[in-house]
Design a protein around this motif. Structure first.
Motif, mmCIF file in Angstrom:
data_model
loop_
_atom_site.group_PDB
_atom_site.id
_atom_site.type_symbol
_atom_site.label_atom_id
_atom_site.label_comp_id
_atom_site.label_asym_id
_atom_site.label_seq_id
_atom_site.Cartn_x
_atom_site.Cartn_y
_atom_site.Cartn_z
ATOM 1 N N ALA A 88 16.518 155.889 74.403
ATOM 2 C CA ALA A 88 16.290 155.353 73.052
ATOM 3 C C ALA A 88 16.907 153.968 72.904
ATOM 4 O O ALA A 88 16.280 153.057 72.333
ATOM 5 C CB ALA A 88 16.863 156.305 72.007
ATOM 6 N N ILE A 89 18.107 153.787 73.418
ATOM 7 C CA ILE A 89 18.743 152.467 73.335
ATOM 8 C C ILE A 89 17.962 151.456 74.166
ATOM 9 O O ILE A 89 17.818 150.292 73.779
ATOM 10 C CB ILE A 89 20.219 152.543 73.761
ATOM 11 N N GLY A 90 17.430 151.901 75.299
ATOM 12 C CA GLY A 90 16.584 151.025 76.101
ATOM 13 C C GLY A 90 15.345 150.594 75.331
ATOM 14 O O GLY A 90 14.965 149.416 75.351
ATOM 15 N N ILE A 95 12.693 146.133 72.162
ATOM 16 C CA ILE A 95 12.194 145.452 70.961
ATOM 17 C C ILE A 95 12.973 144.157 70.738
ATOM 18 O O ILE A 95 12.397 143.102 70.474
ATOM 19 C CB ILE A 95 12.293 146.376 69.734
ATOM 20 N N GLY A 96 14.303 144.236 70.869
ATOM 21 C CA GLY A 96 15.133 143.051 70.675
ATOM 22 C C GLY A 96 14.865 141.967 71.702
ATOM 23 O O GLY A 96 14.755 140.783 71.353
ATOM 24 N N VAL A 97 14.731 142.359 72.954
ATOM 25 C CA VAL A 97 14.468 141.381 74.012
ATOM 26 C C VAL A 97 13.100 140.732 73.818
ATOM 27 O O VAL A 97 12.943 139.517 73.973
ATOM 28 C CB VAL A 97 14.580 142.040 75.408
ATOM 29 N N LEU A 115 0.404 139.125 72.653
ATOM 30 C CA LEU A 115 1.436 139.832 73.419
ATOM 31 C C LEU A 115 1.680 141.201 72.796
ATOM 32 O O LEU A 115 1.638 141.369 71.592
ATOM 33 C CB LEU A 115 2.732 139.017 73.429
ATOM 34 N N ASN A 116 1.958 142.177 73.636
ATOM 35 C CA ASN A 116 2.100 143.560 73.196
ATOM 36 C C ASN A 116 3.549 144.020 73.352
ATOM 37 O O ASN A 116 4.062 144.093 74.477
ATOM 38 C CB ASN A 116 1.162 144.449 74.005
ATOM 39 N N ILE A 121 8.874 147.944 75.181
ATOM 40 C CA ILE A 121 9.503 149.222 74.836
ATOM 41 C C ILE A 121 9.454 150.166 76.025
ATOM 42 O O ILE A 121 10.452 150.816 76.366
ATOM 43 C CB ILE A 121 8.817 149.833 73.593
ATOM 44 N N LEU A 122 8.322 150.235 76.685
ATOM 45 C CA LEU A 122 8.163 151.117 77.839
ATOM 46 C C LEU A 122 9.046 150.688 79.011
ATOM 47 O O LEU A 122 9.755 151.511 79.612
ATOM 48 C CB LEU A 122 6.692 151.148 78.270
ATOM 49 N N ILE A 123 9.046 149.416 79.326
ATOM 50 C CA ILE A 123 9.833 148.907 80.460
ATOM 51 C C ILE A 123 11.326 149.141 80.250
ATOM 52 O O ILE A 123 12.021 149.658 81.128
ATOM 53 C CB ILE A 123 9.539 147.402 80.688
#
Length: 151
Positions: A88-90, A95-97, A115-116, A121-123
């Motif tokens: 979850a933190i990842g 999102i932040g990155v 851009l998606n 989020i997945l990575i």
């Protein structure tokens, strides 16, 4: 001494995972950007991205993931909870990155180049999951080597 070695290994792992995740995001999304306003891998920003990702990874580990890993190891030994928390933190970090890398100028790059954020989020969610899995494996290996040495 084993505890210090464990957290140093986790730090190196985190910095490596963060760097790989950042470059993966750049390969998936940043390659779509064709303007010279953005310095990415297409525009020769490899060394700049490498240095910044290593530094940012170190700072994030030192101030967020090291204390969190320590607290979870001490008070919540459940492997499932660690998987959920770090994943979850990842995802939130992704999102932040994404917003940090592409959201400047009012999100111009995001809308103009389609851009998606889901790829980020997945990575980064997978990077958090990998961090938790490797940490669990490392802890089990350390505990089994302690048992063997005391026998």
């Amino acid at each position: 001494m084993e505890t210090v070695k464990h957290y140093l290994t986790m730090g190196l792992l985190f910095i490596s995972l963060f760097t790989v995740a950042l470059f993966s995001l750049e390969l998936f999304e940043g390659r779509k950007i064709s303007t010279t306003l953005y310095v990415g891998l297409n525009n020769g920003g490899f060394s700049l991205m490498l240095v910044l990702s290593l530094l940012l990874g170190f700072v994030i580990f030192l101030f967020i993931f090291l204390p969190l890993t320590f607290i979870l190891d001490k008070f919540l030994p459940s492997f499932l909870i660690k998987l959920i928390v770090f994943s979850a933190i990842g995802c939130l970090g992704g999102i932040g990155v994404f917003n940090m890398m592409y959201g400047f100028q009012g999100g111009y790059l995001i809308t103009e180049y389609d851009l998606n954020i889901n790829s980020s989020i997945l990575i980064f969610g997978l990077a958090g999951l990998s961090y938790a899995l490797f940490g669990h494996h490392l802890k089990k290996r350390t505990q089994s080597s302690k048992k063997c040495s005391t026998s």
